[in-house]
Design a protein around this motif. Structure first.
Motif, PDB file in Angstrom:
ATOM      1  N   ASN A 200      32.397  42.566  58.495  1.00 39.49           N
ATOM      2  CA  ASN A 200      33.588  43.412  58.338  1.00 39.49           C
ATOM      3  C   ASN A 200      34.561  42.837  57.308  1.00 39.49           C
ATOM      4  O   ASN A 200      35.196  43.570  56.551  1.00 39.49           O
ATOM      5  N   ILE A 201      34.703  41.523  57.319  1.00 42.42           N
ATOM      6  CA  ILE A 201      35.700  40.918  56.430  1.00 42.42           C
ATOM      7  C   ILE A 201      35.197  40.881  54.985  1.00 42.42           C
ATOM      8  O   ILE A 201      35.945  41.192  54.047  1.00 42.42           O
ATOM      9  N   THR A 202      33.923  40.546  54.800  1.00 42.34           N
ATOM     10  CA  THR A 202      33.409  40.539  53.418  1.00 42.34           C
ATOM     11  C   THR A 202      33.372  41.964  52.864  1.00 42.34           C
ATOM     12  O   THR A 202      33.576  42.167  51.660  1.00 42.34           O
ATOM     13  N   ALA A 203      33.161  42.958  53.735  1.00 44.93           N
ATOM     14  CA  ALA A 203      33.206  44.350  53.269  1.00 44.93           C
ATOM     15  C   ALA A 203      34.588  44.659  52.700  1.00 44.93           C
ATOM     16  O   ALA A 203      34.728  45.348  51.680  1.00 44.93           O
ATOM     17  N   GLY A 204      35.624  44.125  53.356  1.00 46.98           N
ATOM     18  CA  GLY A 204      36.993  44.317  52.877  1.00 46.98           C
ATOM     19  C   GLY A 204      37.210  43.632  51.537  1.00 46.98           C
ATOM     20  O   GLY A 204      37.836  44.181  50.624  1.00 46.98           O
ATOM     21  N   ALA A 205      36.680  42.410  51.417  1.00 45.64           N
ATOM     22  CA  ALA A 205      36.834  41.677  50.152  1.00 45.64           C
ATOM     23  C   ALA A 205      36.132  42.434  49.025  1.00 45.64           C
ATOM     24  O   ALA A 205      36.658  42.528  47.902  1.00 45.64           O
ATOM     25  N   ASP A 206      34.973  43.010  49.305  1.00 53.20           N
ATOM     26  CA  ASP A 206      34.255  43.821  48.303  1.00 53.20           C
ATOM     27  C   ASP A 206      35.096  45.019  47.875  1.00 53.20           C
ATOM     28  O   ASP A 206      35.182  45.355  46.690  1.00 53.20           O
ATOM     29  N   LEU A 207      35.701  45.679  48.875  1.00 52.17           N
ATOM     30  CA  LEU A 207      36.514  46.867  48.579  1.00 52.17           C
ATOM     31  C   LEU A 207      37.689  46.514  47.663  1.00 52.17           C
ATOM     32  O   LEU A 207      37.973  47.223  46.691  1.00 52.17           O
ATOM     33  N   ILE A 208      38.341  45.389  47.987  1.00 58.45           N
ATOM     34  CA  ILE A 208      39.493  44.970  47.184  1.00 58.45           C
ATOM     35  C   ILE A 208      39.054  44.677  45.744  1.00 58.45           C
ATOM     36  O   ILE A 208      39.739  45.023  44.775  1.00 58.45           O
ATOM     37  N   ARG A 209      37.865  44.084  45.593  1.00 57.48           N
ATOM     38  CA  ARG A 209      37.365  43.799  44.244  1.00 57.48           C
ATOM     39  C   ARG A 209      37.098  45.098  43.485  1.00 57.48           C
ATOM     40  O   ARG A 209      37.503  45.265  42.338  1.00 57.48           O
ATOM     41  N   ARG A 210      36.451  46.063  44.174  1.00 50.20           N
ATOM     42  CA  ARG A 210      36.119  47.324  43.510  1.00 50.20           C
ATOM     43  C   ARG A 210      37.340  48.139  43.125  1.00 50.20           C
ATOM     44  O   ARG A 210      37.409  48.714  42.043  1.00 50.20           O
ATOM     45  N   VAL A 211      38.305  48.202  44.047  1.00 46.65           N
ATOM     46  CA  VAL A 211      39.439  49.108  43.852  1.00 46.65           C
ATOM     47  C   VAL A 211      40.563  48.475  43.048  1.00 46.65           C
ATOM     48  O   VAL A 211      41.170  49.112  42.196  1.00 46.65           O
ATOM     49  N   GLU A 212      40.838  47.203  43.323  1.00 51.32           N
ATOM     50  CA  GLU A 212      42.002  46.568  42.706  1.00 51.32           C
ATOM     51  C   GLU A 212      41.617  45.435  41.767  1.00 51.32           C
ATOM     52  O   GLU A 212      42.493  44.806  41.168  1.00 51.32           O
ATOM     53  N   GLY A 213      40.330  45.108  41.720  1.00 51.34           N
ATOM     54  CA  GLY A 213      39.920  43.970  40.904  1.00 51.34           C
ATOM     55  C   GLY A 213      40.451  42.651  41.444  1.00 51.34           C
ATOM     56  O   GLY A 213      40.535  41.667  40.720  1.00 51.34           O
ATOM     57  N   GLY A 214      40.804  42.629  42.730  1.00 44.63           N
ATOM     58  CA  GLY A 214      41.393  41.413  43.314  1.00 44.63           C
ATOM     59  C   GLY A 214      40.350  40.481  43.899  1.00 44.63           C
ATOM     60  O   GLY A 214      39.306  40.932  44.372  1.00 44.63           O
ATOM     61  N   HIS A 215      40.641  39.181  43.848  1.00 44.30           N
ATOM     62  CA  HIS A 215      39.739  38.194  44.451  1.00 44.30           C
ATOM     63  C   HIS A 215      40.388  37.604  45.681  1.00 44.30           C
ATOM     64  O   HIS A 215      41.402  36.934  45.579  1.00 44.30           O
ATOM     65  N   VAL A 216      39.806  37.898  46.826  1.00 45.03           N
ATOM     66  CA  VAL A 216      40.405  37.423  48.075  1.00 45.03           C
ATOM     67  C   VAL A 216      39.397  36.572  48.861  1.00 45.03           C
ATOM     68  O   VAL A 216      38.217  36.546  48.536  1.00 45.03           O
ATOM     69  N   HIS A 217      39.916  35.903  49.881  1.00 43.70           N
ATOM     70  CA  HIS A 217      39.114  34.913  50.612  1.00 43.70           C
ATOM     71  C   HIS A 217      38.750  35.379  52.021  1.00 43.70           C
ATOM     72  O   HIS A 217      39.426  36.228  52.602  1.00 43.70           O
ATOM     73  N   VAL A 218      37.685  34.775  52.515  1.00 40.68           N
ATOM     74  CA  VAL A 218      37.182  35.103  53.852  1.00 40.68           C
ATOM     75  C   VAL A 218      36.909  33.795  54.592  1.00 40.68           C
ATOM     76  O   VAL A 218      36.342  32.860  54.009  1.00 40.68           O
ATOM     77  N   LEU A 219      37.331  33.731  55.845  1.00 41.34           N
ATOM     78  CA  LEU A 219      37.019  32.539  56.632  1.00 41.34           C
ATOM     79  C   LEU A 219      36.723  32.973  58.067  1.00 41.34           C
ATOM     80  O   LEU A 219      37.534  33.661  58.684  1.00 41.34           O
ATOM     81  N   THR A 220      35.538  32.616  58.549  1.00 42.27           N
ATOM     82  CA  THR A 220      35.219  32.940  59.944  1.00 42.27           C
ATOM     83  C   THR A 220      35.138  31.661  60.765  1.00 42.27           C
ATOM     84  O   THR A 220      34.963  30.571  60.226  1.00 42.27           O
TER      85      THR A 220
END
Ligand SMILES: N[C@@H](Cc1ccc(O)cc1)C(=O)O
Length: 421
Positions: A200-220
């Motif tokens: 779920n979290i990496t899916a969000g990071a992918d979305l942010i990259r596609r839509v906003e070109g942003g690079h965000v982090h994930v930690l489980t």
């Protein structure tokens, strides 16, 4: 030099992550915003939720901005992650009520008055509730290749089993949209969650990259385990809830007091704010004087105080001592006694009149009436911490605690109870 990432790693709080050095560098440059989400699947959070919740607090203490998110929207849909069966839907009223309760619980552990980095508490219903089906499908759904959605563990595991509804299949899109929304609103660049949340979290990071070109982090974060192989956080009465009405502070305290020597240091790292030095001292204590159970006591006390406050901790410690003969039972409140005795073998009788040995056997503390008589003969049977030596003793009104309880003990350690009326 150690930083917060080193600390989290030392505490065993990192399972999987995107590039940790990139996260470290970003945190060193300026405080970041981090969020974790909690769905209202019950009227209370349980001990497992404490891991990301306290991690948000650790990150806040390190100077970062924490956001606690309550799933007012996602709680209406149901996360398939880590579950092999479809959830049954709860009514909107129930979900709304649980959202309010969770807000209170999440809010309790974050600091909203911190001057530089106050916490925020949000519900994803705030932005998901008003989303139309057309906008959802056009603006968000378009960025989700179905093959990738199918490949995520939470979905593929279910497809291999009993399958899942379109409702739960869509869950990852909603959680992804939350991350995007918080990225846009608050420049949130880190989401944390249990290890089952990786998809779920990496899916969000992918979305942010596609839509906003942003690079965000994930930690489980890893699931907490027990050395004996049984499930962590389960008591005879069910899950270990944070709500004192659902799991009494006494039961909560006892659970951690009874931690295995092999687990206790790990739990101190995960659930307390003790420093590395203090925990290493306690580790030595476990190795050198395991019988003193210093680490277990520290863990149980810290955690009970953190969750329920100092007064409750004092009441619970008094009850535990009194029950085992190291203090006065007379001063315990009915609620504390009831909570303490809820955890032990107990006889319920409508009125007084039964002999002590019969109550001992009825409670289940000893296997039979003859075992009860033997215990009395051997001098190992106690009523309210007083040794009973008369095999024919019949408890009287003066033996009742708080008007309706009696505490039975066999030997030093085994406690039972009687509730009258
Ligand atoms: N899916 C998470 C809860 C959650 C909900 C919404 C989010 O945006 C993030 C997390 C869980 O079940 O534990």
């Amino acid at each position: 030099m150690t930083d917060i990432i080193d600390d989290l790693a030392w505490r065993g709080l990192i399972a999987q992550s995107t590039d940790l050095d990139a996260l470290r560098a970003s945190m060193a440059k300026a405080p970041i915003t981090v969020y974790s989400g909690f769905d209202p699947t019950a009227p209370s959070l349980h001990i497992g939720h404490f891991v990301p919740l306290l991690t948000l607090r650790r990150l806040q203490d390190a100077g970062h901005h924490p956001i606690g998110l309550v799933g007012g929207a996602t709680g209406l849909i149901g996360d398939p992650s880590g579950r092999n069966t479809e959830r049954s839907l709860n009514s909107a009223e129930i979900v709304a009520e649980w959202v309010e309760r969770l807000r209170g619980q999440v809010g309790k552990f974050l600091d909203f008055d911190a001057e530089a980095n106050p916490a925020r508490l949000v519900s994803n219903l705030d932005w998901t509730g008003e989303l139309s089906a057309i906008d959802f499908l056009r603006d968000i759904g378009k960025h989700f290749p179905v093959n990738r959605m199918l490949a995520r563990e939470s979905v593929s595991a279910r497809l291999a089993g009993e399958g899942l509804s379109y409702t739960e299949f869509s869950y990852q899109i909603l959680q992804s949209n939350d991350y995007l929304e918080l990225f846009r609103r608050y420049d949130c660049t880190l989401q944390i969650g249990g290890s089952d949340q990786w998809g779920n979290i990496t899916a969000g990071a992918d979305l942010i990259r596609r839509v906003e070109g942003g690079h965000v982090h994930v930690l489980t974060q890893p699931l907490i385990t027990k050395a004996d192989g049984t499930k962590f956080g389960k008591t005879a009465g069910g899950a270990l809830w944070l709500d004192p009405e659902m799991t009494s502070p006494y039961a909560f305290y006892q659970y951690f007091l009874n931690s295995d020597d092999r687990d206790v240091i790990h739990y101190l790292k995960v659930f307390t704010f003790r420093s590395r030095e203090e925990i290493e001292e306690l580790e030595k204590a476990v190795a050198e004087r395991p019988f003193a159970r210093e680490a277990q006591r520290t863990l149980a006390e810290d955690l009970t105080e953190l969750l329920h406050g100092r007064a409750e901790l004092d009441a619970v410690v008094a009850a535990s001592k009194a029950l085992f003969g190291q203090g006065s039972l007379d001063e315990l409140h009915a609620a504390t006694l009831a909570a303490a005795l809820a955890e032990v073998p107990k006889a319920a009788v409508p009125e007084l009149g039964a002999a002590f040995v019969d109550l001992l056997a009825d409670s289940g503390l000893v296997e039979s009436k003859s075992a009860a008589r033997r215990a009395v003969k051997e001098g190992g049977a106690y009523l309210n911490n007083v040794k009973i030596t008369d095999e024919s003793y019949v408890p009287a009104v003066s033996d009742l605690l708080a008007g309706r309880f009696m505490v039975l003990r066999r030997g030093k350690k085994s406690i039972g109870g009687v509730e009258v009326g």
